[in-house]
Motif scaffolding. Structure first.
Motif, short mmCIF file in Angstrom:
data_model
loop_
_atom_site.label_atom_id
_atom_site.label_comp_id
_atom_site.label_asym_id
_atom_site.label_seq_id
_atom_site.Cartn_x
_atom_site.Cartn_y
_atom_site.Cartn_z
N VAL A 151 -39.63 -5.53 -2.78
CA VAL A 151 -39.18 -4.28 -1.82
C VAL A 151 -41.04 -3.39 -1.34
O VAL A 151 -41.38 -3.33 -0.72
CB VAL A 151 -38.52 -3.83 -2.23
CG1 VAL A 151 -37.65 -2.73 -0.92
CG2 VAL A 151 -37.01 -4.83 -2.48
N LEU A 152 -41.11 -2.62 -2.73
CA LEU A 152 -41.96 -1.56 -2.39
C LEU A 152 -43.57 -2.23 -1.87
O LEU A 152 -43.92 -1.79 -1.11
CB LEU A 152 -42.31 -1.07 -3.22
CG LEU A 152 -40.81 -0.07 -4.26
CD1 LEU A 152 -41.40 0.64 -5.83
CD2 LEU A 152 -40.60 1.21 -2.94
N ALA A 153 -43.78 -3.85 -2.72
CA ALA A 153 -45.46 -3.46 -1.99
C ALA A 153 -45.01 -4.34 -0.43
O ALA A 153 -46.19 -4.02 0.09
CB ALA A 153 -45.76 -4.76 -2.75
N GLU A 154 -44.08 -4.55 -0.21
CA GLU A 154 -43.75 -4.80 1.30
C GLU A 154 -43.50 -3.19 2.16
O GLU A 154 -44.10 -2.24 3.86
CB GLU A 154 -42.58 -5.45 1.88
CG GLU A 154 -42.61 -6.78 1.28
CD GLU A 154 -44.12 -7.89 2.01
OE1 GLU A 154 -44.20 -7.16 3.53
OE2 GLU A 154 -43.95 -8.71 2.26
N ASP A 155 -42.96 -2.11 1.27
CA ASP A 155 -42.19 -0.88 2.31
C ASP A 155 -42.44 -0.32 1.35
O ASP A 155 -41.42 -0.04 0.62
CB ASP A 155 -40.71 -1.29 2.27
CG ASP A 155 -40.38 0.55 3.21
OD1 ASP A 155 -40.72 1.10 3.81
OD2 ASP A 155 -39.32 0.12 3.65
N GLU A 156 -43.64 0.70 1.35
CA GLU A 156 -43.82 1.82 0.15
C GLU A 156 -42.84 3.04 -0.35
O GLU A 156 -42.84 3.47 -1.26
CB GLU A 156 -45.39 1.81 -0.09
CG GLU A 156 -45.64 2.92 1.29
CD GLU A 156 -47.44 3.30 0.62
OE1 GLU A 156 -47.76 2.82 0.02
OE2 GLU A 156 -47.73 3.64 1.93
N ASN A 157 -42.35 3.41 1.01
CA ASN A 157 -41.52 4.63 0.53
C ASN A 157 -39.79 3.65 1.44
O ASN A 157 -38.89 5.17 1.66
CB ASN A 157 -41.48 5.30 2.49
CG ASN A 157 -43.52 5.99 2.23
OD1 ASN A 157 -43.80 5.75 1.44
ND2 ASN A 157 -43.79 6.15 3.24
N ASN A 158 -39.45 2.60 0.28
CA ASN A 158 -38.09 2.51 0.33
C ASN A 158 -37.42 3.37 -0.54
O ASN A 158 -37.85 3.03 -1.23
CB ASN A 158 -38.34 0.69 0.21
CG ASN A 158 -36.77 0.16 0.13
OD1 ASN A 158 -35.58 0.89 0.01
ND2 ASN A 158 -36.43 -0.54 1.71
N VAL A 159 -36.48 4.23 -0.06
CA VAL A 159 -35.63 5.30 -0.84
C VAL A 159 -34.72 3.96 -1.73
O VAL A 159 -34.69 4.63 -3.20
CB VAL A 159 -34.90 5.99 -0.18
CG1 VAL A 159 -33.97 6.63 -1.23
CG2 VAL A 159 -35.88 6.76 0.90
N LYS A 160 -34.28 3.32 -1.45
CA LYS A 160 -33.35 2.64 -2.31
C LYS A 160 -34.52 1.28 -3.50
O LYS A 160 -33.57 1.95 -4.72
CB LYS A 160 -32.53 1.39 -1.80
CG LYS A 160 -31.39 2.13 -1.10
CD LYS A 160 -30.48 1.48 -0.42
CE LYS A 160 -29.30 1.05 0.18
NZ LYS A 160 -28.57 0.10 0.93
N ALA A 161 -35.09 1.59 -3.70
CA ALA A 161 -36.06 0.51 -4.43
C ALA A 161 -37.02 2.10 -4.63
O ALA A 161 -37.04 1.44 -6.84
CB ALA A 161 -37.21 -0.16 -3.47
N ILE A 162 -36.89 2.65 -4.60
CA ILE A 162 -37.86 3.74 -5.17
C ILE A 162 -36.62 4.32 -6.28
O ILE A 162 -37.07 4.61 -7.64
CB ILE A 162 -38.06 5.42 -4.59
CG1 ILE A 162 -39.38 4.36 -3.67
CG2 ILE A 162 -38.62 6.44 -5.18
CD1 ILE A 162 -40.03 5.62 -2.47
N PHE A 163 -35.66 4.50 -5.98
CA PHE A 163 -34.22 5.33 -6.52
C PHE A 163 -34.30 4.38 -7.82
O PHE A 163 -33.72 4.42 -9.33
CB PHE A 163 -33.21 5.62 -6.01
CG PHE A 163 -31.70 5.95 -6.36
CD1 PHE A 163 -32.17 6.89 -7.58
CD2 PHE A 163 -30.94 4.93 -6.49
CE1 PHE A 163 -30.46 7.89 -7.90
CE2 PHE A 163 -29.83 5.14 -7.24
CZ PHE A 163 -29.96 6.96 -7.70
N ARG A 164 -34.05 3.22 -7.64
CA ARG A 164 -33.88 1.70 -8.49
C ARG A 164 -34.01 2.05 -9.96
O ARG A 164 -34.35 1.70 -10.63
CB ARG A 164 -32.83 0.57 -8.06
CG ARG A 164 -31.54 0.79 -7.21
CD ARG A 164 -31.23 -0.04 -6.29
NE ARG A 164 -29.80 0.33 -5.78
CZ ARG A 164 -28.80 -0.91 -4.53
NH1 ARG A 164 -29.88 -1.90 -4.26
NH2 ARG A 164 -27.84 -0.47 -3.93
N ARG A 165 -35.59 2.02 -9.07
CA ARG A 165 -36.55 1.52 -10.11
C ARG A 165 -36.16 3.06 -11.03
O ARG A 165 -37.04 2.38 -12.09
CB ARG A 165 -38.53 2.16 -9.45
CG ARG A 165 -39.03 0.96 -10.64
CD ARG A 165 -40.89 0.88 -9.30
NE ARG A 165 -40.92 2.04 -9.03
CZ ARG A 165 -42.58 2.16 -8.12
NH1 ARG A 165 -42.73 1.30 -7.85
NH2 ARG A 165 -42.38 3.28 -7.98
N GLY A 166 -36.50 4.01 -10.58
CA GLY A 166 -36.45 4.98 -11.30
C GLY A 166 -35.25 4.58 -12.62
O GLY A 166 -34.90 5.15 -13.84
#
Length: 257
Positions: A151-166
């Motif tokens: 997801v982050l490869a398409e949308d680097e500021n996607n909050v859900k993707a950043i949060f769940r990766r964290g």
């Protein structure tokens, strides 16, 4: 494609296989000069995982669907997955998300642009994020990170993707990387209580770890001894000599009197 369809038809749901398709049942004598680019008379090798059977639910084969129909079919799979997720049927939900993602394969996405690409990503990315949520619950953290990264490869500021990766990184003990993700997520969602809670948990973890390390070092090296005053023998000798000289001088003075 005939050869691939024949191979897949003999597989069971959940099975993985390496399928060799001869050129006669592949792209034939002429090959393909569009996407994918295949030379004439080329045998093909496919690595296939059969997630499930689409059966006749959509009324037509995937390859015969229009772009809108294909995105719609994927969206229906996503909604089915969401319903299963709410019932905590994680494996079944993941199967629906995987089938939705299969509609949005690389060969399909490669051909899209503009509003159609946006429409497809609006279905595909939530499926990856929901897969990550399932995988975190199942403690399959590395796989969860993989879906977030897509997801982050398409949308680097996607909050859900950043949060769940964290979240996944924190569970793997990658606290510095997890903190970096949570801080970035907070930048885009400063009022999110879930992000604040995860940062607080990391701070408490760090504090507990520091205390534990301090106790370990204390057990190894013991308490630091209080510094002792060193005796300066040169000063003592000088003081004794002065005292002796004073007593001799005083005695001689008394005799003179």
């Amino acid at each position: 494609m005939t050869g691939l369809a024949i191979g897949v038809s003999s597989m069971k749901s959940g099975e993985r296989a390496l399928l060799h398709v001869g050129w006669e049942l592949g792209y034939g004598k002429e090959g393909s000069f569009s996407f994918p680019n295949v030379p004439p008379m080329a045998d093909l090798l496919y690595e296939v995982e059969l997630i499930g059977f689409d059966e006749t639910r959509e009324g037509k084969a995937r390859g015969d669907m229009t772009v809108e129909e294909r995105i719609g079919a994927a969206d229906r799979r996503k909604m089915d997955g969401n319903a299963l997720f709410k019932e905590d049927k994680l494996e079944e939900a993941m199967q629906q998300y995987e089938m939705a993602i299969a509609y949005m394969g690389d060969d399909f996405m490669f051909q899209l642009f503009g509003k159609y690409q946006d429409m497809a990503l609006a279905v595909k990315n939530p499926c990856h994020l929901n897969m990550a949520a399932c995988l975190i619950k199942l403690k399959r953290y590395e796989e969860a990170i993989g879906h977030c990264s897509i997801v982050l490869a398409e949308d680097e500021n996607n909050v859900k993707a950043i949060f769940r990766r964290g979240k996944a990184r924190a569970e793997l003990g990658q606290t510095d990387a997890a903190r970096e993700d949570f801080l970035k997520a907070r930048k885009y969602a400063p009022e999110d209580k879930s992000i604040a809670r995860e940062l607080r948990l990391l701070a408490e973890h760090d504090k507990a770890l520091y205390k534990k390390q301090k106790e370990i070092y204390k057990g190894i090296f013991g308490q630091r001894p209080e510094p002792k005053m060193k005796t300066n023998w040169l000063i003592l000798l000088w003081q004794w000599f002065v005292s002796l000289f004073y007593r001799i001088f005083r005695r001689e003075r008394v005799k003179a009197d």
